[in-house]
Design an enzyme around this catalytic site. Structure first.
Site, PDB file in Angstrom:
ATOM      1  N   ASP A   1       0.863  -1.244   0.059  1.00 48.03           N
ATOM      2  CA  ASP A   1      -0.149  -0.061  -0.096  1.00 48.03           C
ATOM      3  C   ASP A   1       0.809   1.257   0.053  1.00 48.03           C
ATOM      4  OD1 ASP A   1      -2.792   1.159   0.425  1.00 48.03           O
ATOM      5  OD2 ASP A   1      -1.615   2.168   1.943  1.00 48.03           O
TER       6      ASP A   1
ATOM      7  N   ASN B   1      -2.529  12.732  -4.227  1.00 49.40           N
ATOM      8  CA  ASN B   1      -3.959  12.978  -5.252  1.00 49.40           C
ATOM      9  C   ASN B   1      -4.177  14.546  -4.601  1.00 49.40           C
ATOM     10  OD1 ASN B   1      -4.057  10.830  -6.991  1.00 49.40           O
ATOM     11  ND2 ASN B   1      -5.356   9.796  -5.199  1.00 49.40           N
TER      12      ASN B   1
ATOM     13  N   HIS C   1      -5.421  13.894  -9.434  1.00 49.39           N
ATOM     14  CA  HIS C   1      -5.425  12.609  -9.522  1.00 49.39           C
ATOM     15  C   HIS C   1      -4.495  11.886 -10.712  1.00 49.39           C
ATOM     16  CE1 HIS C   1      -8.606  11.714  -6.689  1.00 49.39           C
ATOM     17  NE2 HIS C   1      -9.256  12.923  -6.753  1.00 49.39           N
TER      18      HIS C   1
ATOM     19  N   ASP D   1      -2.427   8.680 -10.776  1.00 48.16           N
ATOM     20  CA  ASP D   1      -2.482   7.843 -11.856  1.00 48.16           C
ATOM     21  C   ASP D   1      -1.035   7.489 -12.323  1.00 48.16           C
ATOM     22  OD1 ASP D   1      -5.138   7.648 -11.508  1.00 48.16           O
ATOM     23  OD2 ASP D   1      -5.423   8.393 -13.389  1.00 48.16           O
TER      24      ASP D   1
ATOM     25  N   ASP E   1      -4.807   1.903  -4.489  1.00 49.61           N
ATOM     26  CA  ASP E   1      -3.270   2.052  -4.571  1.00 49.61           C
ATOM     27  C   ASP E   1      -2.654   0.598  -3.790  1.00 49.61           C
ATOM     28  OD1 ASP E   1      -4.540   2.941  -2.045  1.00 49.61           O
ATOM     29  OD2 ASP E   1      -2.518   3.530  -1.385  1.00 49.61           O
TER      30      ASP E   1
ATOM     31  N   ARG F   1      13.544  -5.406  -0.053  1.00 46.82           N
ATOM     32  CA  ARG F   1      14.392  -4.872  -1.389  1.00 46.82           C
ATOM     33  C   ARG F   1      13.324  -4.279  -2.433  1.00 46.82           C
ATOM     34  NH1 ARG F   1      14.311  -7.231  -6.212  1.00 46.82           N
ATOM     35  NH2 ARG F   1      13.658  -9.525  -5.465  1.00 46.82           N
TER      36      ARG F   1
END
Length: 284
Positions: free
Chosen positions: A160, A168, A173, A177, A204, A224
């Site tokens: 996440d 955003n 937005h 994206d 997301d 990593r």
């Protein structure tokens, strides 16, 4: 996948259903044994049968994929042969992909697309070009089954982006994206070929499946990836955007007691919550 009763199997199947995905079980005479619907489901078996039937589901290379185009609605149908109490049945996944004129024969030259191309459209997220939720629902149970049959572990990473809403709000937005698109490319580049696959779970949130990877290896990969994301130069219209992510790692084995993907994802999601609760930009 093997279940003790049909009731248990149906519990797993219903966990795969969504607003756009329905599931049907039919016998060799095409009689519907189970059919999900938005308002509920139909079940042509008594409660006694539900409790008494031993159920074995097997994956087969004979699985079929077809497409139904009707009234400008594109529906994909995946049919998998299954065994219930030793008798053959068909398990059918139906997903509404689009319901508008975009996929009409006239506007999209739909007849020129191959089944392979349509299948790719059905399992690909349009923004990130990663696999989508449909792919997760279809592929993850198969990978779990295969790992268990080989007596190997399976790990998933639930990723996440930290403070994505702020990105955003501050940049628009379109910036969000673009961040998702670049992140998708970064993850695919970082993930070694053959080690697993990446999908967009929603918003997301991204999911990485690592068949055959134990907890230590999975956590190493997660760290990593987290470091690669932290140091990657994300830009939008010349403006640098600092990105970090939190990752929940969950590893299961044959004897872990996990019987469906909803349970597995919930466990990884809980670990993701812990990573965020401990300060974000970390692996838990």
């Amino acid at each position: 996948m093997v279940f003790n009763t049909l009731a248990e199997a149906l519990t797993i199947i219903q966990a795969l259903e969504s607003a756009n995905t329905s599931i049907c079980i039919t016998d060799t005479d095409h009689k519907i044994i189970y059919e999900s619907a938005k308002s509920g489901y139909k079940l042509n078996l008594s409660s006694d049968h539900l409790n008494k039937l031993d159920t074995g589901f097997y994956h087969s290379a004979n699985a079929a994929f077809r497409v139904l185009l009707s009234d400008n609605s594109l529906t994909t149908i995946t049919t998998i042969p299954v065994l219930i109490a030793g008798r053959p049945y068909s398990l059918e996944f139906k997903q509404l992909i689009r319901q508008n004129t975009y996929f009409s024969l006239e506007s999209y030259h739909f007849e020129n697309l191959s089944i392979h191309q349509i299948k790719e459209m059905a399992i690909t997220d349009s923004l990130t070009k990663l696999y989508n939720r449909r792919y997760i629902d279809e592929r993850l149970p198969i990978d779990i089954q295969s790992s268990f049959e080989l007596n190997r572990p399976l790990s998933i990473l639930f990723i996440d982006i930290d403070y994505f809403k702020k990105i955003n709000d501050q940049n628009g937005h379109a910036a969000g994206d673009q961040v998702l698109q670049k992140l998708a490319l970064l993850l695919q580049k970082q993930l070694r070929r053959g080690s697993g696959w990446v999908a967009r779970y929603g918003g997301d949130e991204l999911l990485i499946c690592l068949p055959g990877s134990g907890k230590k290896v999975a956590r190493s990969i997660a760290n990593r990836l987290r470091e690669a994301i932290e140091h990657y130069p994300f830009y939008f219209k010349g403006k640098a955007i600092n990105i970090t992510c939190s990752i929940g790692v969950q590893t299961i084995f044959k004897d872990s007691g996990v019987v469906n993907i909803a349970e597995l994802i919930a466990m990884a999601d809980n670990n993701l919550y812990q990573a965020k609760n401990e300060g974000r930009n970390r692996v838990y």
